[in-house]
Write a protein that holds these residues in place. Structure first.
Motif, short mmCIF file in Angstrom:
data_model
loop_
_atom_site.label_atom_id
_atom_site.label_comp_id
_atom_site.label_asym_id
_atom_site.label_seq_id
_atom_site.Cartn_x
_atom_site.Cartn_y
_atom_site.Cartn_z
N ASP A 1 2.45 7.53 0.03
CA ASP A 1 3.35 8.48 -0.62
C ASP A 1 2.58 9.61 -1.28
O ASP A 1 3.08 10.28 -2.18
N ARG B 1 6.10 1.71 -8.21
CA ARG B 1 6.17 2.40 -6.92
C ARG B 1 6.01 1.40 -5.79
O ARG B 1 5.31 0.39 -5.91
N LEU C 1 5.37 1.00 -1.46
CA LEU C 1 5.03 1.53 -0.14
C LEU C 1 5.44 0.52 0.91
O LEU C 1 5.29 -0.70 0.70
N LYS D 1 6.14 12.06 4.93
CA LYS D 1 6.37 11.36 3.68
C LYS D 1 5.10 11.18 2.85
O LYS D 1 5.12 10.54 1.80
#
Length: 877
Positions: free
Chosen positions: A631, A518, A520, A698
């Motif tokens: 997120d 992931r 960011l 978001k």
């Protein structure tokens, strides 16, 4: 038919004594001495008069330093129960000081009160700006079962009434609380009428006033007993009160007025009712009284200094002075440690640590913080040297030519971490190596070299819990080792095995979690919003304007690249509006440059992204924050507090008709964490107690306040509070202009804070290892007797967190305190000392023995610990 039972009003003459606030300490102390002289004079003529000294004992020290001749009279008055002192040393702001500082505060307060005749066993703390969730457990730790407060109640106060059981996070500890809905000043200057500046008593005016406040109290009282507080900030006792009460009792049909103390009040309450409603959680509402939450970020330099001093005393001075005493017969500096704690505690009343006083007060705070650090560092240096000098360094020497160092770890678990050493540059030219006591080479890199010395960063490995291990520099090694490392760096990118960090063209960061892929982005930009408030509260202006660093174009360079750490430096000028306009409705069009130097670092084997941000603040009237978009979609923030991780809703109470409307900013200890059950984001801080978590399109956004610049002690003309919270006095130094350095960290992780080990990561970030030279054996010192690697205390399982190890106040033994951070299950705790103790006991926080513990064959003690329970044990080495 018998007459109906009268209601009873316990009238408590008292003073609320801020040592310093809108005047410096010494000017208030002169008033305190005068007050005490008047009180003793009243007691001479009326031996039944009673007075409560605000729950503090520091007032006695402050008075007796000027008037030591008052000591016999004060001792007599306290011993007889006419004057109430304690249980505190000072009345603290609970949120802005550590849990251990609160305990030391009560420890010292109890001992001072005991020496002068007796301690008031009431959790009397009316004025601080809210109350921590674990305070009932701390108060119970001193056998205190009652609590008096004014601020912090929200809408729940309408249901609970003015008396209720307040239950701590462990679900069992509780205190009977009294909420001073009409304030701790509800009968201040009772009956006084002023003519030409001279007070005279008016009984009818007093009667009218009491009827008014009792009519309000009747709406909330759960018993037919009222607490009437005859006093307020810095008020002297009223000698006319006994005569007034006699008048009232003759002319009031349904209420009997009694001159008394908070102790008398709770005795009456307990007799009149056994069952009360229950409340659990922190007290952070502002329905009835101002909460003043902006103090979490006022004069941030005070919060940072307080954090450093608490860390020094709690994590280093107390543990290692105690260990050196028992391990090496090093004399224990009990008096010096108490002096350091008292000096620090004098900076922890709410008008000091909150940063809401005049500039002169906070200059004195800075000096006291410096004194604590000077004393603490000297005591620690002696203790660590005493231990290090007795290590048998030759037993694991790597060659014929070596130099040794002892690396100390004050935490309750074994850790791999870095140390910084300054060594002669010649050593490195010899191509020597740093090696551990087991002979394994240790990765290191040179940070700087000049004037014949070099600063090196070394990766120490497996330093035992609350212990040490020896590190050597082998001058004869011949450096041929190639360090296998997970740290990589190139251009604007640094990475380790856990994360990859890239600096974008505007200075923001894109961080990739390499474990699960992931990413960011837009992380760690700075924002500045005007602050039209005062030292107590932040407020936007009528025409609000926020500026960010999104438009800057920074200089970025790779400053460190090695096997231990990689660092990027991001440097830019942040243009910020100079100040508010004179009408305070808008920001100035003129902008000033505020230079920013941001160091972003990754360590080998550590999943944190560490930041060191230096800002030169040339602007006024604004709030500066670091921003982290995430997120994560969630409705709660999980925040470290005192002996507890608390969950706070992101939805604020409606706050209808509150004295002060709720605000989205709040307090944290070391971190704020958000997660959705699968993944999470945590921001760790070092002495930066204010955060906000806001919902975004978001995901939630984490805001970390770096500083707040204001120019007034109090004002009454802004949005977030109606009216003044203190006198309107300019405080130009609260603008916090100049250069400030902030340390914080970001962690992307799976699951939640507990599964990700965030408490450990945060504590390691804030409590680095220390290193001192360890000598070769010689004939001038005692023969070396200690091993090269040793754990002096171990604590298991990993859900338990050590918060204190110290010498007992009144006995020659060790006090060990820890809490269970497993929020759902009890655990079986095992505590093991470096040698089998002769005896072991459970104690309360006042260090009174409560029961003897059985020692296992290996010398450890075992006991069950409930979720969020704080445990204190005594070990007799």
């Amino acid at each position: 038919m018998s007459a109906p039972t009268k209601k009873e009003a316990i009238v408590v003459p008292h003073t609320h004594w801020d040592r310093a606030w809108y005047l410096p300490f010494e000017r208030f102390r002169l008033r305190l001495v005068r007050l005490t002289g008047k009180l003793l004079s009243i007691l001479k003529t009326d031996p039944n008069f009673k007075f409560t000294f605000d729950g503090q004992t520091v007032v006695l020290e402050d008075v007796l330093e000027i008037r030591p001749d008052y000591a016999p009279s004060l001792r007599k008055a306290v011993s007889s129960g006419n004057v109430m002192v304690g249980p505190w040393y000072i009345l603290p702001d609970e949120f802005l000081v550590s849990g251990e500082a609160i305990i030391r505060n009560l420890l010292i307060g109890h001992r001072i009160a005991g020496r002068v005749g007796g301690c008031m066993k009431i959790g009397y703390i009316p004025d601080p700006f809210g109350h921590i969730a674990q305070l009932p457990q701390i108060l119970n730790g001193f056998d205190i079962e009652t609590f008096v407060f004014m601020r912090g109640m929200g809408d729940e106060g309408e249901e609970l009434g003015s008396e209720f059981w307040w239950v701590a996070a462990d679900g069992e500890s509780k205190v009977l609380a009294h909420h001073q809905i009409t304030s701790y000043c509800n009968a201040a200057n009772l009956g006084y009428v002023y003519e030409n500046g001279v007070a005279r008593m008016d009984y009818e005016r007093a009667t009218e006033h009491l009827r008014h406040i009792i009519s309000i109290m009747d709406r909330y009282a759960t018993t037919p007993v009222y607490l009437i507080s005859n006093g307020c900030d810095h008020l002297e006792p009223q000698p006319e009160i006994p005569d007034l009460l006699r008048y009232l009792n003759k002319n009031w049909d349904d209420v009997r007025f009694i001159l008394g103390t908070p102790v008398d009040f709770f005795e009456k309450v307990r007799k009149s009712r056994k069952e009360f409603k229950t409340y659990s959680g922190e007290l952070r509402g502002g329905r009835y009284h101002y909460l003043l939450p902006g103090v979490f970020s006022s004069r941030i330099y005070l919060k940072q200094a307080n954090f450093r001093c608490q860390r020094l005393l709690e994590r280093w001075v107390e543990p290692f002075c105690a260990i050196a005493h028992f391990l090496t017969d090093h004399p224990h500096p009990s008096h010096q440690i108490t002096y350091a704690w008292k000096t620090l505690l004098k900076n922890q009343p709410h008008d000091d640590i909150c940063g809401c006083s005049v500039d002169e007060v906070h200059r004195e705070d800075v000096i006291r913080f410096q004194l604590v650090e000077e004393v603490g560092e000297d005591l620690l240096s002696d203790a660590l040297a005493s231990i290090a000098s007795r290590i048998d360094t030759s037993s694991s020497a790597p060659s014929d030519r070596w130099s040794a160092f002892a690396v100390f770890n004050p935490l309750g678990w074994t850790r791999n971490d870095t140390i910084t050493l300054t060594v002669p540059k010649q050593w490195l030219e010899e191509k020597g190596l740093f090696v551990s006591d087991d002979g394994s080479p240790l990765p290191f890199q040179v940070l700087a070299a000049d004037n014949g010395n070099a600063t090196v960063l070394v990766r120490a490995k497996e330093v035992p819990s609350l212990g040490y291990r020896t590190l050597y520099f082998d001058h004869q090694a011949g450096r041929t080792v190639y360090w296998a490392t997970d740290v990589k760096a190139s251009g604007r990118v640094i990475e380790n095995e856990f994360v990859r960090v890239q600096v974008q063209s505007n200075g923001t960061l894109t961080v990739t979690d390499k474990i699960n892929g992931r990413t960011l982005s837009d992380l760690n930009f700075l924002e500045s919003t005007e602050d039209a408030g005062d030292e107590y509260d932040y407020s936007p202006a009528e025409n609000s304007l926020t500026v960010t660093t999104h438009t800057v174009r920074p200089q970025v360079r790779l400053t460190e690249k090695g096997p231990v750490r990689a660092s990027l430096e991001i440097r830019y000028d942040f243009p910020i509006p100079e100040s508010l306009l004179p009408d305070r409705k808008s920001r100035s069009q003129r902008k000033v440059k505020c230079p920013v130097v941001m160091k972003v670092s990754l360590l080998s084997g550590v999943p944190r992204v560490d930041f060191q941000v230096t800002v030169t603040n040339n602007a006024k009237d604004h709030r500066l924050r670091a921003v982290f978009p995430t997120d994560i979609f969630t409705d709660v923030a999980k925040v470290e507090e005192h002996f507890h991780i608390i969950e706070r809703s992101l939805t604020l109470p409606e706050g209808k008709d509150w004295a002060q409307a709720p605000v989205p900013t709040n307090h944290q200890e070391q971190f704020v964490s958000v997660d959705d059950g699968v993944k999470g984001v945590t921001v760790i801080n070092e002495g930066l107690p204010e955060y906000e978590v806001a919902k975004g399109d978001k995901g939630v956004i984490i805001y970390l306040t770096l500083l707040r610049s204001v120019g007034w002690l109090s004002r009454g003309d802004f949005k977030t509070r109606k009216g003044n919270a203190g006198p309107s006095i300019p405080t130009p130094e609260a603008q916090c202009q100049g250069t400030h350095t902030f340390r914080y960290s970001l962690v992307l992780h799976n699951s939640n804070w507990r599964e990700a080990g965030i408490i450990r990561l945060a504590t390691e970030h804030n409590v680095p290892l220390r290193v001192v030279p360890a000598r070769r054996p010689d004939q001038k010192h005692p023969a070396p007797s200690l091993p090269v690697c040793w754990s002096l205390l171990s604590l298991s399982p990993e859900d338990l967190f050590l918060t204190s190890i110290k010498k007992a106040e009144d006995r020659d033994s060790l006090i060990v305190r820890f809490f269970n951070a497993n929020d759902s299950d009890s655990v079986s705790a095992a505590v093991c000392l470096w040698k089998k103790p002769r005896r072991a006991f459970t104690t309360n926080m006042n260090e009174d023995r409560k029961g003897e513990l059985t020692l296992s064959t290996n010398g450890s003690i075992c006991l069950q610990v409930k979720p969020w329970q704080i445990v204190t044990v005594e070990l007799v080495p």
